[in-house]
Design a protein around this motif. Structure first.
Motif, PDB file in Angstrom:
ATOM      1  N   GLY A   1       0.835  -1.203   0.000  1.00 48.47           N
ATOM      2  CA  GLY A   1       0.000   0.000   0.000  1.00 48.47           C
ATOM      3  C   GLY A   1       0.866   1.249   0.000  1.00 48.47           C
ATOM      4  O   GLY A   1       1.926   1.295  -0.618  1.00 48.47           O
ATOM      5  N   ASP A   2       0.404   2.255   0.707  1.00 47.75           N
ATOM      6  CA  ASP A   2       1.167   3.487   0.846  1.00 47.75           C
ATOM      7  C   ASP A   2       2.327   3.262   1.803  1.00 47.75           C
ATOM      8  O   ASP A   2       2.139   2.763   2.911  1.00 47.75           O
ATOM      9  CB  ASP A   2       0.280   4.613   1.378  1.00 47.75           C
ATOM     10  CG  ASP A   2      -0.838   4.979   0.412  1.00 47.75           C
ATOM     11  OD1 ASP A   2      -0.624   4.800  -0.804  1.00 47.75           O
ATOM     12  OD2 ASP A   2      -1.902   5.422   0.881  1.00 47.75           O
ATOM     13  N   MET A   3       3.516   3.652   1.374  1.00 49.53           N
ATOM     14  CA  MET A   3       4.699   3.493   2.218  1.00 49.53           C
ATOM     15  C   MET A   3       4.689   4.552   3.313  1.00 49.53           C
ATOM     16  O   MET A   3       4.686   5.740   3.029  1.00 49.53           O
ATOM     17  CB  MET A   3       5.965   3.627   1.381  1.00 49.53           C
ATOM     18  CG  MET A   3       7.249   3.578   2.186  1.00 49.53           C
ATOM     19  SD  MET A   3       7.578   1.994   2.963  1.00 49.53           S
ATOM     20  CE  MET A   3       8.206   1.075   1.598  1.00 49.53           C
ATOM     21  N   GLN A   4       4.639   4.085   4.552  1.00 50.25           N
ATOM     22  CA  GLN A   4       4.721   4.973   5.706  1.00 50.25           C
ATOM     23  C   GLN A   4       5.922   4.532   6.524  1.00 50.25           C
ATOM     24  O   GLN A   4       5.899   3.476   7.161  1.00 50.25           O
ATOM     25  CB  GLN A   4       3.441   4.915   6.528  1.00 50.25           C
ATOM     26  CG  GLN A   4       2.228   5.412   5.786  1.00 50.25           C
ATOM     27  CD  GLN A   4       0.960   5.293   6.610  1.00 50.25           C
ATOM     28  OE1 GLN A   4       0.963   4.785   7.721  1.00 50.25           O
ATOM     29  NE2 GLN A   4      -0.135   5.767   6.035  1.00 50.25           N
ATOM     30  N   ILE A   5       6.961   5.329   6.494  1.00 53.34           N
ATOM     31  CA  ILE A   5       8.233   4.954   7.096  1.00 53.34           C
ATOM     32  C   ILE A   5       8.092   4.719   8.607  1.00 53.34           C
ATOM     33  O   ILE A   5       8.669   3.771   9.143  1.00 53.34           O
ATOM     34  CB  ILE A   5       9.304   6.043   6.827  1.00 53.34           C
ATOM     35  CG1 ILE A   5       9.525   6.206   5.310  1.00 53.34           C
ATOM     36  CG2 ILE A   5      10.615   5.715   7.516  1.00 53.34           C
ATOM     37  CD1 ILE A   5      10.027   4.962   4.620  1.00 53.34           C
ATOM     38  N   GLY A   6       7.309   5.541   9.284  1.00 57.35           N
ATOM     39  CA  GLY A   6       7.125   5.370  10.732  1.00 57.35           C
ATOM     40  C   GLY A   6       6.514   4.024  11.071  1.00 57.35           C
ATOM     41  O   GLY A   6       6.975   3.334  11.988  1.00 57.35           O
ATOM     42  N   ASN A   7       5.486   3.642  10.325  1.00 57.19           N
ATOM     43  CA  ASN A   7       4.853   2.333  10.566  1.00 57.19           C
ATOM     44  C   ASN A   7       5.785   1.192  10.207  1.00 57.19           C
ATOM     45  O   ASN A   7       5.796   0.153  10.869  1.00 57.19           O
ATOM     46  CB  ASN A   7       3.561   2.216   9.782  1.00 57.19           C
ATOM     47  CG  ASN A   7       2.461   3.078  10.347  1.00 57.19           C
ATOM     48  OD1 ASN A   7       2.540   3.525  11.481  1.00 57.19           O
ATOM     49  ND2 ASN A   7       1.438   3.321   9.554  1.00 57.19           N
ATOM     50  N   LEU A   8       6.569   1.373   9.149  1.00 58.14           N
ATOM     51  CA  LEU A   8       7.509   0.330   8.741  1.00 58.14           C
ATOM     52  C   LEU A   8       8.583   0.126   9.810  1.00 58.14           C
ATOM     53  O   LEU A   8       8.894  -1.017  10.164  1.00 58.14           O
ATOM     54  CB  LEU A   8       8.153   0.688   7.399  1.00 58.14           C
ATOM     55  CG  LEU A   8       9.197  -0.291   6.872  1.00 58.14           C
ATOM     56  CD1 LEU A   8       8.560  -1.634   6.587  1.00 58.14           C
ATOM     57  CD2 LEU A   8       9.857   0.271   5.633  1.00 58.14           C
ATOM     58  N   VAL A   9       9.126   1.203  10.340  1.00 59.47           N
ATOM     59  CA  VAL A   9      10.153   1.102  11.381  1.00 59.47           C
ATOM     60  C   VAL A   9       9.565   0.473  12.638  1.00 59.47           C
ATOM     61  O   VAL A   9      10.192  -0.394  13.263  1.00 59.47           O
ATOM     62  CB  VAL A   9      10.758   2.495  11.672  1.00 59.47           C
ATOM     63  CG1 VAL A   9      11.619   2.479  12.918  1.00 59.47           C
ATOM     64  CG2 VAL A   9      11.551   2.990  10.476  1.00 59.47           C
TER      65      VAL A   9
END
Length: 140
Positions: free
Chosen positions: A102-110
């Motif tokens: 989906g949409d890349m969200q760096i905070g959620n990924l980290v």
């Protein structure tokens, strides 16, 4: 020299406390995420929107919140910790995959990656010295 020996003895006795606090913090975080997903299912449905056309989408939605809720409680108390973490791993892998699908969200990924790595650590390490598992093991 005597002070160094005393400090080393103290450090050897208390080495598991930070790890136990990390385990408890992980459990609180997962429990809070479970509560968050249960209280507002729209957030969870929005997160799972890249996978909505896949078979079992509704099953995934009904698995994530209770697994975080119950697994978080078990991890907090250190009861069946490895089993509770094993139930979290597919969810965390899905959380990492959602960022790429989906949409890349760096905070959620980290956050998902850090949680996944901590879970892998506790899958290997176990529940620690200050846990219900350790208590029941010593009662045998």
């Amino acid at each position: 020299m005597e002070t160094i020996k005393a400090l080393n003895k103290w450090a050897n006795v208390h080495t598991s406390i930070p790890i136990d606090l990390l385990r408890i913090g992980l459990g609180v975080f997962l429990f809070a995420k479970g509560i968050s997903f249960m209280s507002s299912t729209q957030i969870l449905m929005d997160l799972l929107s890249p996978f909505q056309n896949w078979a079992g989408g509704m099953l995934i939605m009904h698995y994530v919140a209770p697994a975080h809720f119950i697994g978080g409680l078990l991890i907090i108390f250190g009861l069946l910790t490895r089993w509770a973490i094993a139930a979290q791993l597919p969810i965390l892998l899905g959380a990492i995959a959602i960022n790429f699908a989906g949409d890349m969200q760096i905070g959620n990924l980290v956050l998902a990656t850090a949680t996944f790595l901590i879970c892998i650590f506790f899958l290997v390490y176990g529940s620690g010295k200050h846990s219900a598992d350790y208590y029941f093991k010593m009662q045998q």
